[in-house]
Design a protein around this motif. Sequence first.
Motif, short mmCIF file in Angstrom:
data_model
loop_
_atom_site.label_atom_id
_atom_site.label_comp_id
_atom_site.label_asym_id
_atom_site.label_seq_id
_atom_site.Cartn_x
_atom_site.Cartn_y
_atom_site.Cartn_z
N VAL A 181 -19.69 -0.15 -13.54
CA VAL A 181 -18.47 -0.18 -13.03
C VAL A 181 -18.03 -1.72 -12.98
O VAL A 181 -18.79 -2.57 -12.72
N ARG A 203 -12.67 -0.04 -15.66
CA ARG A 203 -13.68 1.22 -15.16
C ARG A 203 -13.91 0.83 -13.63
O ARG A 203 -14.57 -0.10 -13.10
N SER A 204 -13.37 1.85 -12.99
CA SER A 204 -13.39 1.83 -11.33
C SER A 204 -14.59 2.68 -10.74
O SER A 204 -14.86 2.55 -9.52
N ASN A 205 -15.12 3.56 -11.59
CA ASN A 205 -16.21 4.42 -11.20
C ASN A 205 -17.22 4.58 -12.37
O ASN A 205 -16.82 4.43 -13.28
N THR A 206 -18.30 5.30 -12.13
CA THR A 206 -19.40 5.48 -13.00
C THR A 206 -18.79 6.55 -14.00
O THR A 206 -19.01 6.54 -15.44
#
Lengths: 110, 112
Positions: free
Chosen positions: B52, B68-71
């Motif tokens: 992230v 990439r704001s989350n996995t």
Amino acid sequence: GENVEQHPSTLSVQEGDSAVIKCTYSDSASNYFPWYKQELGKRPQLIIDIRSNVGEKKDQRIAVTLNKTAKHFSLHITETQPEDSAVYFCAASKGNQFYFGTGTSLTVIP
Amino acid sequence: DAEITQSPRHKITETGRQVTLACHQTWNHNNMFWYRQDLGHGLRLIHYSYGVQDTNKGEVSDGYSVSRSNTEDLPLTLESAASSQTSVYFCASSEYVAGTAIFGPGTRLTVT
């Protein structure tokens, strides 16, 4: 960066014969070498891989050999079958990203 | 079952338009990659992420961006689509940095 060369670009064999695909790499720090099979219109899928602490690995009709000194590795397919027809990609990685060869289109002639 | 999906599977767009290709994985992998596949060039790395808020440029990153704001997600944006960006795009993820990469089904993008 890493440079991976793959040969041949196309390969035709008779059913039941063996097929060999060869790759060379440039970065001696590379330590992981996967092989992918891609059927027409499909995604690449891992078929076998080898790490730098191993010289050879076998899985049924498929084997991979690695020569670290010469910086080359090869895919061997024995007793080829029509369903082995696909594009095969080699890759090299040293822990940050994968570098792929340009692919070998294998055709197995029934 | 865990999987990696891409959308759309096919896209036709015009030169100059912004396009975003989605990639979603439920493997819980930290490492995600975008490749483009062109005849004679194999798979070439566009961008990659190790987690992230982490993004890195690959060998053919010009004209592309990722976030990439989350996995689970790594969307790929073409800022201003060009005909040279007509290609098949594959997203991939891996558990280990030098581990098996699992590929998505691909997105065929045509820029007219």
